[in-house]
Structures are given as structure tokens and as C-alpha cells.
Design a protein around this motif. Structure first.
Motif, PDB file in Angstrom:
ATOM      1  N   GLY A  42       0.810  -1.211   0.000  1.00 25.75           N
ATOM      2  CA  GLY A  42       0.000   0.000   0.000  1.00 25.75           C
ATOM      3  C   GLY A  42       0.841   1.258   0.000  1.00 25.75           C
ATOM      4  N   PRO A  43       0.204   2.403  -0.215  1.00 28.65           N
ATOM      5  CA  PRO A  43       0.939   3.675  -0.177  1.00 28.65           C
ATOM      6  C   PRO A  43       1.452   3.956   1.224  1.00 28.65           C
ATOM      7  CG  PRO A  43      -1.429   4.055  -0.242  1.00 28.65           C
ATOM      8  CD  PRO A  43      -1.226   2.587  -0.463  1.00 28.65           C
ATOM      9  N   ALA A  44       2.583   4.658   1.312  1.00 28.09           N
ATOM     10  CA  ALA A  44       3.149   5.022   2.617  1.00 28.09           C
ATOM     11  C   ALA A  44       2.198   5.976   3.329  1.00 28.09           C
ATOM     12  CB  ALA A  44       4.511   5.670   2.421  1.00 28.09           C
ATOM     13  N   ALA A  45       2.152   5.878   4.643  1.00 33.57           N
ATOM     14  CA  ALA A  45       1.265   6.730   5.440  1.00 33.57           C
ATOM     15  C   ALA A  45       1.915   6.986   6.786  1.00 33.57           C
ATOM     16  CB  ALA A  45      -0.097   6.052   5.622  1.00 33.57           C
ATOM     17  N   GLY A  46       1.495   8.042   7.471  1.00 34.84           N
ATOM     18  CA  GLY A  46       2.052   8.336   8.786  1.00 34.84           C
ATOM     19  C   GLY A  46       1.377   9.546   9.390  1.00 34.84           C
ATOM     20  N   TRP A  47       1.809   9.901  10.572  1.00 37.39           N
ATOM     21  CA  TRP A  47       1.235  11.041  11.291  1.00 37.39           C
ATOM     22  C   TRP A  47       2.041  12.301  10.992  1.00 37.39           C
ATOM     23  CZ3 TRP A  47      -3.284   9.986  13.469  1.00 37.39           C
ATOM     24  CH2 TRP A  47      -3.560   8.666  13.844  1.00 37.39           C
ATOM     25  N   VAL A  48       1.345  13.441  10.982  1.00 38.82           N
ATOM     26  CA  VAL A  48       2.019  14.695  10.683  1.00 38.82           C
ATOM     27  C   VAL A  48       1.330  15.833  11.433  1.00 38.82           C
ATOM     28  CG1 VAL A  48       0.616  15.220   8.646  1.00 38.82           C
ATOM     29  CG2 VAL A  48       2.959  16.092   8.789  1.00 38.82           C
ATOM     30  N   GLY A  49       2.105  16.827  11.796  1.00 37.92           N
ATOM     31  CA  GLY A  49       1.541  17.986  12.466  1.00 37.92           C
ATOM     32  C   GLY A  49       0.818  18.904  11.504  1.00 37.92           C
ATOM     33  N   GLU A  50       0.015  19.834  12.043  1.00 40.32           N
ATOM     34  CA  GLU A  50      -0.818  20.695  11.211  1.00 40.32           C
ATOM     35  C   GLU A  50      -0.005  21.549  10.261  1.00 40.32           C
ATOM     36  OE1 GLU A  50      -4.233  24.184  11.693  1.00 40.32           O
ATOM     37  OE2 GLU A  50      -3.391  23.191  13.458  1.00 40.32           O
ATOM     38  N   SER A  51       1.127  22.090  10.720  1.00 40.02           N
ATOM     39  CA  SER A  51       1.905  23.009   9.891  1.00 40.02           C
ATOM     40  C   SER A  51       3.166  22.383   9.328  1.00 40.02           C
ATOM     41  CB  SER A  51       2.279  24.250  10.716  1.00 40.02           C
ATOM     42  OG  SER A  51       3.039  23.872  11.856  1.00 40.02           O
ATOM     43  N   GLU A  52       3.360  21.080   9.550  1.00 41.97           N
ATOM     44  CA  GLU A  52       4.573  20.423   9.063  1.00 41.97           C
ATOM     45  C   GLU A  52       4.441  20.093   7.583  1.00 41.97           C
ATOM     46  OE1 GLU A  52       5.772  18.193  13.248  1.00 41.97           O
ATOM     47  OE2 GLU A  52       5.189  17.018  11.501  1.00 41.97           O
ATOM     48  N   ALA A  53       5.606  20.007   6.934  1.00 43.65           N
ATOM     49  CA  ALA A  53       5.635  19.662   5.514  1.00 43.65           C
ATOM     50  C   ALA A  53       5.246  18.205   5.321  1.00 43.65           C
ATOM     51  CB  ALA A  53       7.029  19.914   4.943  1.00 43.65           C
ATOM     52  N   ARG A  54       4.497  17.969   4.268  1.00 45.61           N
ATOM     53  CA  ARG A  54       4.081  16.587   3.949  1.00 45.61           C
ATOM     54  C   ARG A  54       5.116  15.925   3.059  1.00 45.61           C
ATOM     55  NH1 ARG A  54       0.773  19.352   7.203  1.00 45.61           N
ATOM     56  NH2 ARG A  54      -1.278  18.336   7.456  1.00 45.61           N
TER      57      ARG A  54
END
Length: 432
Positions: A188-200
Motif C-alpha cells: 500500500g501507499p506510505a502513510a504516517g502522522w504529521v503535524g498541522e503546519s509540518e511539511a508533507r
């Protein structure tokens, strides 16, 4: 043990009574209910006899030969009785001659049915060829036969589904092409957690693969006399369906279990098998009993419990056991730690027996218990095994090859294979 000396003759008499009922043209609900009561009573007699056998083993480390033979006779009688009860229930559920299939309200279907009836009875093809040309049917022609009416096809499919054990529990898809292709994700595609203003971070592309189930041709060739075809009282649709259903069901049942995929569907036992601890996609995982050709001597039921929990929770809710009659007769003797039988009969006519509260499907094409045989399968077959049916059953009338009989070369296209390798697990009667 003398208390049970009349059990076998009584069970034999009840079995004869059941077979007499089965031979009648159409049982009623009371007969099916009485047959089920007789079967449940015979199971109580079996439990008493088997309890006596187990008590002898506990006292003397062995059971009398007479007791062992008696338990086996009752066990075999139970198998025959259960088969007869199921067939009675199936006969009750079938439509009677002249019912349902003769009532066609759609004018086009009624016209096709009348033309097909003329083709089967008299060999007249003009009307049928004209109708199928209008419908732009690519599935039939004068050399390959003509499509049966939709009602007849549904009747054949319904009866085959009832008679073919794997078809009754597997997933089924109808297709109009030569094969069924299904894409699936291997990674599957990579996924993870990220902050609101962090770069994707850019994710990886999902990896896709494809499984394909081609539809193979299955045929039967029932024969009829000219007298039968001239008899207007005979429902030709029902006659044809009943003639081909047994042949179709037997061939399908064998192919869905161990077919090699060459000119037939691929059975689930033909795929590569590995120990469940080393499972990977494309293979079926198995658990070993720890004894060659048998259950473990101590706590044999533990292996069955392990098999259940080898399947993920999402598949267990609709899971079931699949085994043949000989394996089921061995399972029937097992008890849990509190002395309760693990195998229990179905509480209604047509209902399957249960093992550890999961339904049991009896398939005579499953292997019997012997060294390294995978004699028991467990899992969600509706999600694990897929059957594909190409729309349309064709009939080619042949009045020449077997004079004075008329042959009806009847074909359908069927494919199948495992679509989800996580949903099914096997029990291997071996040490590893």
C-alpha cells in the motif's frame, strides 16, 4: 453395555424409514421434521455408546472390540442418516413440476422459452436462431448450441449451488467475458502522522498486482427418448436441469477442492502450503497436529482451537470447517475438558452440524486423515475462494450420435481460485 444392545438394529430401522421417505416424489414438512428427530435420537445413542467406549479405555486402557465395532456402526449409520435428512430437506425446497418455471410474464422471455421448447422437443431452430440474432448474442450459434431460457439457467444454478458444497459457501461472481481479473495491492501507499503546519513528505506509489480466473467449459450430456420429448406433460426445463445438476455439481465440487487449473478451476488445495508461522501471500498457511496421520494423543482438541485462532478476527465471524465424512466421524468422538462433545448436530433440517460452534461443511472431495494430509480447512470461504460463472448455459441437440436416443450436449463456463490467502487455513495431520 447391554443397555445399548438394541441401538444398532433400531438405527438401521430408522435409516430404512428415512430412505423410504426419500424415495417418495416430494416429502412434506412433517416428514422432514420426523426424519430430523430420528437423526437426533440416533446421535444420543451414539454418545451413550461412545461414552461407554471411553469409560472402558479409562478403566482398562483399551475398549472391547465389540464396543469399538458398535460405535463405528452407529457412526456410519449417522452419516447415512444425515445425508438422507439433507436430501429430504433439499427435495422439499425444490420447485414442483409445472411450478414457477412455467410462469413467464416478460413477452420476450416467453417467446424465447417457447422457441427453446420447440428446439429441444422437435429440433426446430428457425425461431430460436432468429430470436438470438435479434438479441445479438455472441455466446451461442448453430454449431455451439443455443442459450437455455433464463428461468432454466436459474433453476440449474440453484440446484447446483445446493448440491455442490464449496459453491454453497464460496464467493460467486457472474461475468460476461472469458475471464475475471481482479487487481489487488501488494504494498500500500506510505502513510504516517504529521503535524498541522509540518511539511508533507511525498508518499510512495502503491504496488498493484492482478489475479485472473478464466472460465473453463464444463459439460454434461443427458439423453432422452422420443417418447419423453413428445410427452407434453413433461416440463422440459425441469427435466434438463435435474439431468445435468448432478454431473455439474460433482465435477465442480472436485475442481474447487483440488483442481489443477488446467481446463478446470483451480482448487484451494492445489496452492502452495507453508507452516502458518512462515505464511506469505500466494500460499495457504497450515498448522500441524503433531502426530503422523492422527490428532495428538493428549488434548487433541487444542489443535482445532489453534486452527480457529490462526485465522484473523475479521474472517472468523463468517468462518466454517470443511472436511469429508470420514474425518467428521473421527471429530464426532472428541470431547472438551468438561466432557462435552465438540461436534453437535444441526438443530433444524438442512442446518449444518457445528464444531466448536462453527458450521461444518461436508465435502467428499477433501482428503481423509492420513500422514501429512491437509484433511481439514477452516476460514471464511466467501471471502477466501471465488467462483466465476460466465453468463449463459448452452444446449446443443444431437439426434444422430446415439440413435434412437437424443443427446443434449449442455455446457456452462466456470472458473475459480483463491482470492484471499489470509482468509483460509489448513490442518495438516503430520509432525511439522
Amino acid at each position: 453395555m447391554s443397555a445399548f444392545k438394541n441401538d444398532v438394529p433400531r438405527i438401521g430401522a430408522s435409516l430404512k424409514s428415512l430412505e423410504t421417505k426419500q424415495a417418495e416424489s416430494r416429502p412434506d414438512a412433517h416428514e422432514v421434521r420426523d426424519a430430523l428427530d430420528e437423526f437426533l435420537g440416533a446421535f444420543e445413542a451414539f454418545k451413550e455408546a461412545n461414552d461407554d467406549r471411553l469409560a472402558q479405555i479409562e478403566r482398562k486402557l483399551t475398549a472391547d472390540v465389540v464396543t469399538e465395532e458398535k460405535v463405528e456402526r452407529i457412526n456410519r449409520a449417522l452419516d447415512r442418516q444425515k445425508k438422507t435428512v439433507d436430501e429430504l430437506a433439499l427435495s422439499l425446497a425444490r420447485p414442483g413440476i409445472g411450478s414457477g418455471a412455467r410462469t413467464v410474464f416478460d413477452p420476450a422471455r416467453r417467446e424465447h422459452k417457447r422457441a427453446f421448447d420447440l428446439y429441444v422437443r422437435k429440433g426446430e431452430t428457425h425461431e430460436l436462431r432468429t430470436l438470438e440474432a435479434k438479441a445479438l448474442s455472441a455466446q451461442s450459434d448453430p454449431d455451439g448450441g443455443y442459450l437455455v431460457p433464463a428461468e432454466t439457467e436459474r433453476m440449474i444454478d440453484r440446484v447446483v449451488s445446493d448440491a455442490s458444497p464449496i459453491r454453497a459457501i464460496a464467493g460467486v461472481r457472474q461475468i460476461g467475458a472469458a475471464s475475471y481479473k481482479k487487481p489487488f495491492t501488494t504494498q500500500g501507499p506510505a502513510a504516517g502522522w504529521v503535524g498541522e503546519s509540518e511539511a508533507r513528505i511525498e508518499t510512495a506509489t502503491p504496488q498493484l498486482s492482478e489475479i485472473e480466473f478464466p472460465a473453463m467449459e464444463l459439460y454434461a450430456m443427458p439423453a432422452a427418448t422420443s417418447t419423453l420429448l413428445d410427452d407434453a406433460a413433461i416440463n422440459i426445463d425441469q427435466w434438463l436441469a435435474e439431468e445435468v445438476q448432478t454431473a455439474f455439481a460433482e465435477q465442480e465440487g472436485a475442481a474447487f477442492v483440488h483442481g489443477d487449473g488446467v481446463r478446470k478451476p483451480r482448487g484451494f488445495l492445489s496452492y502452495a502450503r507453508v507452516a502458518n508461522a512462515s505464511w506469505s501471500h500466494g500460499k495457504l498457511g497450515y498448522l500441524a497436529t503433531g502426530a503422523a496421520g492422527a490428532f495428538a494423543v493428549s488434548n487433541p482438541a487444542d489443535t482445532l482451537i489453534d486452527l480457529i485462532y490462526a485465522v484473523k478476527a475479521g474472517y472468523r465471524s463468517n468462518a466454517r470447517f470443511v472436511m469429508n465424512r470420514a474425518t467428521q466421524s473421527v471429530i464426532r468422538k472428541l470431547k472438551d475438558a468438561e466432557g462435552n462433545y465438540l461436534w453437535q448436530p444441526g438443530i433444524a433440517a438442512g442446518a449444518p452440524p457445528t464444531l466448536l460452534n462453527y458450521p461444518v461443511t461436508e465435502s467428499e472431495d477433501m482428503p481423509s486423515i492420513e500422514t501429512d494430509a491437509t484433511a481439514i480447512a477452516f476460514g471464511d470461504f466467501k471471502r477466501g475462494y471465488l467462483i466465476v460463472d460466465r453468463l449463459g448455459v448452452r444446449v446443443l441437440r444431437d439426434p444422430y450420435s446415439a440413435k434412437p436416443y437424443v443427446l443434449f450436449y449442455t455446457t456452462k463456463r466456470v472458473g475459480g481460485g483463491v482470492q484471499n490467502f489470509e482468509a483460509l487455513k489448513l490442518l495438516k495431520f503430520g509432525t511439522a
